[in-house]
Design an enzyme around this catalytic site. Sequence first.
Site, PDB file in Angstrom:
ATOM      1  N   LEU A 219      29.401 -29.639  13.772  1.00 31.10           N
ATOM      2  CA  LEU A 219      29.931 -29.089  12.524  1.00 31.10           C
ATOM      3  C   LEU A 219      31.366 -28.723  12.831  1.00 31.10           C
ATOM      4  O   LEU A 219      31.608 -27.720  13.515  1.00 31.10           O
ATOM      5  CB  LEU A 219      29.181 -27.800  12.160  1.00 31.10           C
ATOM      6  CG  LEU A 219      27.930 -27.895  11.301  1.00 31.10           C
ATOM      7  CD1 LEU A 219      26.842 -28.672  12.012  1.00 31.10           C
ATOM      8  CD2 LEU A 219      27.439 -26.494  10.991  1.00 31.10           C
ATOM      9  N   ALA A 222      37.751 -27.925   9.430  1.00 29.88           N
ATOM     10  CA  ALA A 222      39.072 -28.551   9.377  1.00 29.88           C
ATOM     11  C   ALA A 222      40.137 -27.675  10.029  1.00 29.88           C
ATOM     12  O   ALA A 222      40.153 -26.451   9.859  1.00 29.88           O
ATOM     13  CB  ALA A 222      39.459 -28.810   7.926  1.00 29.88           C
ATOM     14  N   GLN A 239      38.312 -30.868  20.739  1.00 34.41           N
ATOM     15  CA  GLN A 239      36.872 -30.759  20.431  1.00 34.41           C
ATOM     16  C   GLN A 239      36.433 -31.870  19.477  1.00 34.41           C
ATOM     17  O   GLN A 239      35.381 -32.474  19.664  1.00 34.41           O
ATOM     18  CB  GLN A 239      36.571 -29.411  19.776  1.00 34.41           C
ATOM     19  CG  GLN A 239      36.501 -28.258  20.762  1.00 34.41           C
ATOM     20  CD  GLN A 239      35.979 -26.988  20.095  1.00 34.41           C
ATOM     21  OE1 GLN A 239      36.312 -26.713  18.945  1.00 34.41           O
ATOM     22  NE2 GLN A 239      35.176 -26.233  20.810  1.00 34.41           N
ATOM     23  N   ASP A 295      35.714 -14.215  10.157  1.00 35.52           N
ATOM     24  CA  ASP A 295      35.306 -15.583   9.855  1.00 35.52           C
ATOM     25  C   ASP A 295      34.765 -15.599   8.429  1.00 35.52           C
ATOM     26  O   ASP A 295      33.783 -14.923   8.134  1.00 35.52           O
ATOM     27  CB  ASP A 295      34.201 -15.994  10.857  1.00 35.52           C
ATOM     28  CG  ASP A 295      33.943 -17.481  10.857  1.00 35.52           C
ATOM     29  OD1 ASP A 295      34.224 -18.127   9.826  1.00 35.52           O
ATOM     30  OD2 ASP A 295      33.447 -17.996  11.881  1.00 35.52           O
ATOM     31  N   ARG A 297      33.805 -18.360   6.809  1.00 42.63           N
ATOM     32  CA  ARG A 297      33.119 -19.627   6.525  1.00 42.63           C
ATOM     33  C   ARG A 297      31.670 -19.399   6.095  1.00 42.63           C
ATOM     34  O   ARG A 297      31.035 -18.457   6.516  1.00 42.63           O
ATOM     35  CB  ARG A 297      33.114 -20.526   7.772  1.00 42.63           C
ATOM     36  CG  ARG A 297      34.470 -21.086   8.098  1.00 42.63           C
ATOM     37  CD  ARG A 297      34.439 -21.859   9.397  1.00 42.63           C
ATOM     38  NE  ARG A 297      34.291 -20.990  10.550  1.00 42.63           N
ATOM     39  CZ  ARG A 297      34.293 -21.421  11.801  1.00 42.63           C
ATOM     40  NH1 ARG A 297      34.412 -22.710  12.050  1.00 42.63           N
ATOM     41  NH2 ARG A 297      34.174 -20.576  12.804  1.00 42.63           N
TER      42      ARG A 297
HETATM   43  N1  LIG Z   1      42.123 -17.751  10.639  1.00 47.20           N
HETATM   44  C1  LIG Z   1      42.346 -18.482  11.720  1.00 47.20           C
HETATM   45  N2  LIG Z   1      41.728 -19.670  11.842  1.00 47.20           N
HETATM   46  C2  LIG Z   1      41.952 -20.383  12.957  1.00 47.20           C
HETATM   47  C3  LIG Z   1      42.804 -19.960  13.980  1.00 47.20           C
HETATM   48  N3  LIG Z   1      42.830 -20.908  14.943  1.00 47.20           N
HETATM   49  C4  LIG Z   1      41.997 -21.884  14.528  1.00 47.20           C
HETATM   50  N4  LIG Z   1      41.467 -21.587  13.334  1.00 47.20           N
HETATM   51  C5  LIG Z   1      40.451 -22.291  12.536  1.00 47.20           C
HETATM   52  O1  LIG Z   1      39.208 -22.081  13.185  1.00 47.20           O
HETATM   53  C6  LIG Z   1      38.337 -23.113  12.869  1.00 47.20           C
HETATM   54  C7  LIG Z   1      37.732 -23.633  14.162  1.00 47.20           C
HETATM   55  O2  LIG Z   1      36.592 -24.184  13.833  1.00 47.20           O
HETATM   56  P1  LIG Z   1      35.505 -24.828  14.813  1.00 47.20           P
HETATM   57  O3  LIG Z   1      36.101 -25.981  15.506  1.00 47.20           O
HETATM   58  O4  LIG Z   1      34.308 -25.052  13.954  1.00 47.20           O
HETATM   59  O5  LIG Z   1      35.272 -23.757  15.925  1.00 47.20           O
HETATM   60  P2  LIG Z   1      34.369 -22.564  16.285  1.00 47.20           P
HETATM   61  O6  LIG Z   1      33.862 -21.729  15.175  1.00 47.20           O
HETATM   62  O7  LIG Z   1      35.181 -21.858  17.288  1.00 47.20           O
HETATM   63  O8  LIG Z   1      33.072 -23.173  16.963  1.00 47.20           O
HETATM   64  P3  LIG Z   1      32.891 -24.319  18.035  1.00 47.20           P
HETATM   65  O9  LIG Z   1      34.156 -25.094  18.119  1.00 47.20           O
HETATM   66  O10 LIG Z   1      31.763 -25.101  17.469  1.00 47.20           O
HETATM   67  O11 LIG Z   1      32.544 -23.677  19.307  1.00 47.20           O
HETATM   68  C8  LIG Z   1      39.142 -24.149  12.109  1.00 47.20           C
HETATM   69  O12 LIG Z   1      38.881 -24.007  10.722  1.00 47.20           O
HETATM   70  C9  LIG Z   1      40.587 -23.758  12.418  1.00 47.20           C
HETATM   71  O13 LIG Z   1      41.478 -24.101  11.373  1.00 47.20           O
HETATM   72  C10 LIG Z   1      43.445 -18.697  13.817  1.00 47.20           C
HETATM   73  O14 LIG Z   1      44.156 -18.203  14.676  1.00 47.20           O
HETATM   74  N5  LIG Z   1      43.187 -18.011  12.677  1.00 47.20           N
END
Ligand SMILES: Nc1nc2c(ncn2[C@@H]2O[C@H](COP(=O)(O)OP(=O)(O)OP(=O)(O)O)[C@@H](O)[C@H]2O)c(=O)[nH]1
Length: 363
Positions: A219, A222, A239, A295, A297
């Site tokens: 999952l 973006a 990733q 978060d 989401r």
């Molecule tokens: N608000 C915010 N969002 C961020 C930041 N850095 C990355 N993101 C967002 O974080 C999300 C990362 O999502 P995922 O790749 O699903 O990562 P995760 O929830 O850490 O889980 P896994 O990768 O599955 O371990 C994306 O929507 C990015 O745009 C940040 O500093 N602030």
Amino acid sequence: MSLAPDITECLARARTDLRLGVPVVLAAHGGGALVLAAETLTPARLAEVQGLPGTADLALTARRAETLKARPYDGDLARLPLPKGAETSWVRALADPADDLRHPMKGPLMARRDGEAALHRIALKLAKTARLLPAALLLPLDAPEAFARNWNLTLLAADDAALHLDRFSPMRPVVSARLPIEVSEAGRLHIFRPEDGGEEHYAVEIGRPARDTPVLARLHSACFTGDVLGSLKCDCGPQLHAALAQMGQEGAGVLLYLNQEGRGIGLANKMRAYSLQDQGFDTVEANHRLGFEDDERDFRLGAELLDRLGFSSVRLLTNNPRKIAMMEKNGIDVVDRVALKVGENAHNRGYLATKASKSGHLL
Ligand SMILES: Nc1nc2c(ncn2[C@@H]2O[C@H](COP(=O)(O)OP(=O)(O)OP(=O)(O)O)[C@@H](O)[C@H]2O)c(=O)[nH]1
Ligand SMILES: [Zn+2]
């Protein structure tokens, strides 16, 4: 069957209105409120509001209120009366943390204790789901229906709006087509569209994964900066590519590309968070200062899409235990977690450490 828009469609209109800077009207029993998003408030519209009877309140989330040292008497939010003669700069400074450090003294801010916050709660949810700053100006109205009709504004019944804002919107498959990609010539892209007019989401199927055995699944939320630009501030790009590569090697898998940019706050707000990170706040603190939770989401979405594609059990590529919990809660069996540790560098080391210490990410 009526030609008139239903509540879901009216909510979609309301989000568009707020993004444009057009007010919307909430109608409740015995009154209502005019709602304007703080981010898109213009001096002309603020002057109109100030010319009407009653005092407007600025609604802020408890997270933003805490940063501003205002008491969130309503629990999850605070209502700050608009001072007489206030300008848009007052509203903007309270809604947007960009200048918090340069101009820290915004108060003392006396939050309202009397009255009801139900309409303010709806307004903040609308602003969030419109991917705006979570702050809104509300003016009480005695006759909301007549007011909306007079000014040609979108009218929402507050009870219906509250109910539907919490409801998960069903997803409809739109189209799917063959898409050979680097990791596998047997790729297929599916497009899904939510009934509530929100963002479309995608599923990339690699090979022909069987439906009766656990599928290797990812999952992926973006991340324009990481996925497309190769940003070093996060680990998203590596990733994404590692997940696809593993699916290619195994010959089967499904990657959901969920348009939940910035953990659900949208790209503009994520860039606001990045700007705060440059002022020394970590990824979680930056979200809070903006008025968001860590978060935002909704992972019911991932479970719904897997279900729609016919999958009921997965080997999930993730380091995020919340994703596993949400899958299990929504009927998808996670038989295995497959760790996805790639892309650490000097720029994202602190970010990854914060995710591990504050958000419970597995190392
Ligand atoms: N608000 C915010 N969002 C961020 C930041 N850095 C990355 N993101 C967002 O974080 C999300 C990362 O999502 P995922 O790749 O699903 O990562 P995760 O929830 O850490 O889980 P896994 O990768 O599955 O371990 C994306 O929507 C990015 O745009 C940040 O500093 N602030
Ligand atoms: Zn990223």
